[in-house]
Design an enzyme around this catalytic site. Sequence first.
Site, PDB file in Angstrom:
ATOM      1  N   LYS A  52       4.540  12.876  -7.903  1.00 42.99           N
ATOM      2  CA  LYS A  52       5.514  13.144  -8.968  1.00 42.99           C
ATOM      3  C   LYS A  52       6.703  12.198  -8.838  1.00 42.99           C
ATOM      4  CE  LYS A  52       3.893  17.845  -9.538  1.00 42.99           C
ATOM      5  NZ  LYS A  52       4.048  19.289  -9.392  1.00 42.99           N
ATOM      6  N   GLN A  96       8.121  22.997  -6.300  1.00 43.62           N
ATOM      7  CA  GLN A  96       6.681  22.910  -6.062  1.00 43.62           C
ATOM      8  C   GLN A  96       6.145  24.244  -5.537  1.00 43.62           C
ATOM      9  OE1 GLN A  96       4.813  20.336  -6.987  1.00 43.62           O
ATOM     10  NE2 GLN A  96       2.924  21.207  -6.205  1.00 43.62           N
ATOM     11  N   ASP A 119       8.487  22.643 -15.852  1.00 43.85           N
ATOM     12  CA  ASP A 119       7.140  23.140 -15.547  1.00 43.85           C
ATOM     13  C   ASP A 119       6.650  24.112 -16.615  1.00 43.85           C
ATOM     14  OD1 ASP A 119       5.625  22.269 -13.350  1.00 43.85           O
ATOM     15  OD2 ASP A 119       6.950  23.282 -11.924  1.00 43.85           O
TER      16      ASP A 119
END
Length: 283
Positions: A52, A96, A119
């Site tokens: 990422k 995460q 997200d």
Amino acid sequence: MALIIDGKKISLEIRDEIREETGKLKEKEIETSLAVVLVGNDPASAVYVRNKKKACEYCGIKSLSYEMPETTSESELLKLIDELNCNNDVNGILVQLPLPKHINEQKVIEAILPSKDVDGFHPQSVGALSIGIPGFVSCTPAGIIQLLKRSGISASGKECVIAGRSNIVGKPMAMLMLRENATVTIAHSKTVDLKSVCKRADILITATGRPKMFNSDYIKEGAVVIDCGMDRDENGKLCGDVDFDDVLPHCSAITPVPGGVGPMTIAMLMTNCLEALKIQHRI
Ligand code: GUN
């Protein structure tokens, strides 16, 4: 011959589009930034986070890295999120998952400001998707919509079967396909006669995590097959939920693993970061 949908190529096109846009914004001294939070030592998470950050670099997005030890308390993590929420230089926040067991994941997801929820996991984002108002969409399903659109595949009026009902893929995928005017079925581990349900599908999307379980017995002749699996076969080799070689002669289009859906997830994260910046700057 079936179209093999090249997710790597399409994801690079998207990354280039973002890079161009962030470049133009930089000329106006506007910088896009993503805070990436990793708690603990999960090796797979470390790889995802590294990828990422690399994608951010390519796309001209500044990544701010927060790596915290396994012993971080829930309140310490919530305090960091609060600071990032309040920091106007941070456009997107990514924590995460999975988090260490002593931290309540849902509480952490809900602490992220919806306008920075790149997200798309916050209940407000999920609710917005289900009633069709603007909001961030989970990256993997959003990436699949891009794969279909950029391959010239219309979902309108088609039978779409989604195998898997996770919050990250199956459920948001269903909402997106409904938005595309497909007739949607969500199948799952308790579905009776999964084969005949899947065989109805003009578009079959698999997200079960079961290596190569979908062979040609599950496929309608000429179907589009989208494989979200990132599994390992009996030899430890990366494979999808779909038995690619067996299905290929029977479908009209298919995503390979690797190189199909996978690269799209990060590309859509980058898209969401740019979107977050635009919302926050009202541009
Ligand atoms: N862990 C596995 N997939 C994801 C994802 O898409 N986002 C986050 N934050 N964590 C993950």
